[in-house]
Design an enzyme around this catalytic site. Structure first.
Site, short mmCIF file in Angstrom:
data_model
loop_
_atom_site.label_atom_id
_atom_site.label_comp_id
_atom_site.label_asym_id
_atom_site.label_seq_id
_atom_site.Cartn_x
_atom_site.Cartn_y
_atom_site.Cartn_z
N CYS A 147 -5.81 -11.38 13.93
CA CYS A 147 -4.42 -11.80 14.10
C CYS A 147 -4.13 -11.97 15.58
CB CYS A 147 -3.46 -10.77 13.49
SG CYS A 147 -1.74 -11.33 13.41
N TYR A 150 3.29 -1.83 12.46
CA TYR A 150 3.19 -1.35 11.09
C TYR A 150 2.09 -2.05 10.28
CZ TYR A 150 6.37 -5.39 10.34
OH TYR A 150 6.95 -6.64 10.32
N CYS A 165 3.91 -8.91 -9.19
CA CYS A 165 2.88 -8.10 -9.84
C CYS A 165 3.24 -6.62 -9.89
CB CYS A 165 1.53 -8.29 -9.17
SG CYS A 165 1.44 -7.79 -7.43
N ASP A 219 -4.90 -7.00 -2.53
CA ASP A 219 -4.65 -7.08 -1.09
C ASP A 219 -4.48 -5.71 -0.45
OD1 ASP A 219 -4.01 -8.20 1.40
OD2 ASP A 219 -1.88 -8.22 0.93
#
Length: 379
Positions: A16, A22, A257, A279
């Site tokens: 990233c 966080y 979900c 994930d």
């Protein structure tokens, strides 16, 4: 054998260009030692899409996430779309891109519009809220660039959802956050509760995590703002959690979900082809295989993925007697594991109870109105 209709692809792995305090995913680079950068090869991309489209199903959904997926560059995604056209054989394909927006420009906007790619833009709210945790590695804030990206996409008529992480700081400002996004033109919002285990003290949640009480209060205020913005009985802003909960009130399974009875409905494909159950559970225990050596649909139907899916139903005793269980389904399993003090109950349980007690009557009224319009009976 159940078909695989949804995948989450991480083409740049955990890489990233931001350093959000966080973030839970950057630490996943430990799973891939020895590589300075993580990038999906064309071979892995092609095999993933080939397997996905080889199934006899009419539609598939592909989420592109990270890390930051735009680090792959626009040509990678142009190639991905070309492969979808070639392999799709007339199937309906829905693409979604989750991004921090820092690399987006006019060419990106044109591409996203042309192929109707839904963008989830990570924007936590006004400057003081967004920049509290969402900064570059050097400490610089990112709010202005992200807000500019939102305007760029909206001006280009790209479909955009605001992805808002609700943490210990942002939970204090529900009205300010809601109105900021609405004024910007981001009428589709997703509020994502933040809880992670404290790296320095695994016996508690990390300090940036939202408390259950604060999250419940945040949702309650946001719900009232959402309801106040209805016109002629219809919403003018759309908040994913409220929309998903409404499905339960009209006796339908929600699209979100964490409100389903079981997990394990999709697969995560990492940059190197490794496949994981979810994930939030990209870890060795829940690694299902690799797309280059196995079949995705077999991994979805594997004993390990079935075990993972059923783990959600293994709830502590207090859940069984809870009047709100039919709506929350016990919450996302990851929220039960991040703060050991919760003893298997969702970290946000008290907050959800607060919210449902606040919103239940209104949801019931909305459900009755909807059922009447559909010509069906209601309680």
């Amino acid at each position: 054998m159940k078909p695989l209709s949804s995948v989450l692809i991480k083409p740049a792995g955990p890489d990233c260009n931001m350093a959000c305090a966080y973030c839970f995913y950057r630490e996943k680079e430990a799973l891939f030692p020895g590589a300075a950068a993580h990038r999906m090869s064309e071979a892995v991309l092609e095999e993933t899409l080939r397997q996905l489209f080889a199934q006899s199903i009419p539609a598939v959904s592909i989420g592109w996430q990270g890390g930051e997926p735009t680090l792959m560059g626009l040509p990678f995604f142009q190639r991905a779309v070309d492969l979808q056209v070639r392999c799709g054989k007339g199937k309906s394909v829905g693409n979604g891109l989750q991004t921090n927006g820092l690399l987006l420009d006019g060419a990106w906007a044109e591409f996203l519009k042309k192929y109707r790619i839904l963008v989830g833009l990570s924007l936590d709210g006004p400057g003081h809220v967004h920049d509290h945790y969402r900064r570059l590695s050097g400490g610089q804030g990112t709010h202005q660039k992200t807000a500019d990206a939102a305007k760029l996409l909206l001006d280009a008529d790209v479909a955009v959802n605001a992805l808002v992480v609700v943490n210990d700081y942002s939970a204090r400002f529900p009205e300010e956050i809601y109105r900021f996004h609405k004024d910007l033109g981001l009428n589709y919002m997703q509020f994502i509760p933040c809880v992670e285990t404290d790296a320095g003290d695994p016996g508690r949640a990390a300090p940036f995590s939202a408390s259950a009480e604060a999250f419940g209060a945040f949702l309650s205020v946001a719900f009232d703002l959402w309801r106040a913005d209805f016109r002629n009985g219809e919403p003018t802003t759309f908040i994913r959690f409220f929309d998903s909960v409404f499905y339960r009130y009209v006796d339908r399974e929600p699209p979100e979900c964490d409100l389903l009875p079981e997990c394990g409905t999709y697969l995560v494909i990492e940059h190197n082809g490794d496949v994981y159950a979810c994930d939030f559970f990209v870890e060795e225990r829940w690694k299902l295989g690799n797309v280059m050596t196995g079949k995705l649909v077999h991994m979805l139907n594997s004993a390990k993925q079935t075990e993972f899916g059923r783990m959600k139903a293994d709830r502590p005793d207090p859940c069984a007697a809870c009047e709100w269980l039919v709506y929350c389904r016990g919450g996302c399993p990851k929220d039960r594991l991040r703060d050991p003090r919760d003893a298997g109950i969702s970290h946000f349980c008290a907050g959800y109870k607060k919210f449902f007690a606040h919103a239940d009557a209104s949801f019931r009224a909305l459900a009755n109105e909807w059922k009447n319009k559909q010509g069906g009976s209601h309680d």
